[in-house]
Motif scaffolding. Sequence first.
Motif, PDB file in Angstrom:
ATOM      1  N   GLU A 136      -4.660  -6.568   2.363  1.00 15.59           N
ATOM      2  CA  GLU A 136      -4.839  -7.135   1.035  1.00 15.59           C
ATOM      3  C   GLU A 136      -4.024  -8.393   0.842  1.00 15.59           C
ATOM      4  O   GLU A 136      -2.994  -8.594   1.494  1.00 15.59           O
TER       5      GLU A 136
ATOM      6  N   THR B 138      -7.362   2.024   4.360  1.00 12.29           N
ATOM      7  CA  THR B 138      -8.252   2.217   3.225  1.00 12.29           C
ATOM      8  C   THR B 138      -9.651   1.764   3.617  1.00 12.29           C
ATOM      9  O   THR B 138      -9.798   0.906   4.505  1.00 12.29           O
ATOM     10  N   ASP B 139     -10.650   2.321   2.989  1.00 15.51           N
ATOM     11  CA  ASP B 139     -12.014   1.903   3.287  1.00 15.51           C
ATOM     12  C   ASP B 139     -12.426   0.681   2.467  1.00 15.51           C
ATOM     13  O   ASP B 139     -13.557   0.208   2.562  1.00 15.51           O
ATOM     14  N   LYS B 140     -11.494   0.136   1.675  1.00 12.70           N
ATOM     15  CA  LYS B 140     -11.800  -1.047   0.866  1.00 12.70           C
ATOM     16  C   LYS B 140     -11.703  -2.336   1.682  1.00 12.70           C
ATOM     17  O   LYS B 140     -12.237  -3.372   1.289  1.00 12.70           O
ATOM     18  N   GLY B 141     -10.969  -2.296   2.784  1.00 11.06           N
ATOM     19  CA  GLY B 141     -10.772  -3.478   3.611  1.00 11.06           C
ATOM     20  C   GLY B 141      -9.648  -3.226   4.585  1.00 11.06           C
ATOM     21  O   GLY B 141      -9.094  -2.128   4.653  1.00 11.06           O
TER      22      GLY B 141
ATOM     23  N   TYR C  87       0.827  -1.213   0.000  1.00 10.26           N
ATOM     24  CA  TYR C  87       0.000   0.000   0.000  1.00 10.26           C
ATOM     25  C   TYR C  87       0.863   1.267   0.000  1.00 10.26           C
ATOM     26  O   TYR C  87       0.372   2.357  -0.271  1.00 10.26           O
TER      27      TYR C  87
ATOM     28  N   LYS D 278      -7.298  -8.749  -3.543  1.00  3.06           N
ATOM     29  CA  LYS D 278      -8.596  -8.528  -2.919  1.00  3.06           C
ATOM     30  C   LYS D 278      -8.337  -8.036  -1.510  1.00  3.06           C
ATOM     31  O   LYS D 278      -7.235  -8.201  -0.967  1.00  3.06           O
ATOM     32  N   TYR D 279      -9.355  -7.412  -0.901  1.00  6.16           N
ATOM     33  CA  TYR D 279      -9.202  -6.879   0.449  1.00  6.16           C
ATOM     34  C   TYR D 279      -9.886  -7.797   1.449  1.00  6.16           C
ATOM     35  O   TYR D 279     -10.985  -8.304   1.210  1.00  6.16           O
TER      36      TYR D 279
END
Length: 249
Positions: free
Chosen positions: A229, A223-226, A32, A206-207
């Motif tokens: 990763e 991150t708000d995605k998960g 990240y 994928k998260y």
Amino acid sequence: MIRVEVCANSVKDCLIAQSLGAHRIELVSASYLGGLTPNLSVLDIILEKGVVIPIMAMVRPRGGGFCYSNLEKEQMFREAKELLKHGANGLVFGFLTENNEIDWPVTEQMIELCNRYDAESVFHRAFDCASNPEYNIQRLIGLGCTRILTSGLASNVKRGAKLIKLFQEKYGQHIEILAGAGITSDNIEKILEKTGVKQVHGTFKKYMKDSTTSRDEVTFAYTDKGDYEEVDPEELIKVLVSTRSYEIS
């Protein structure tokens, strides 16, 4: 053959990449942040678990840019030597000056270090932040650099496809052009068609969720995605199938 390189953050990522048929691994920590130097113990375990596809280890001490202090360079060379001693098949690196030019003396030293261990040398996407790209390619070829990871000086390979194609056509017989940044199963065949490259790089991620990431007003999410990763097996399979379909067509 179209070669697929997987950017891996963990032992699990590497095992997934090999089991599904990826051709090469770029081993990093903190993807990240653009990827930092991985832990030696992670590399040891990966090799102990039987991963035999080539492992390119990132050498990068921090996030941000690529203009390093002498102390950071000292750290990088020490890490580089240890990674090679522990079995990395190559190193991934990039050095720039504050004027956005490649730091050639240090770059040459790192390539020479790789050569001493019969390892590959990969100049990463610091290349995309440097001025005079064609001169840089020519000089990297002269130094014996194995490969350049590039998005074509753009935010992603889709936007940089025209320049990547130019690099591949003019220099692909002398240095490997590895296209990376934003490659997915949805666009990979178009990217291959537009650029003509023979190899691609991606996280194919994928998260995941970790229930301990946040509690009340405390959070360690970036991150708000998960919460973290990892390589997505389904996405990687789609990418590999797409490359094979492209080869047949």
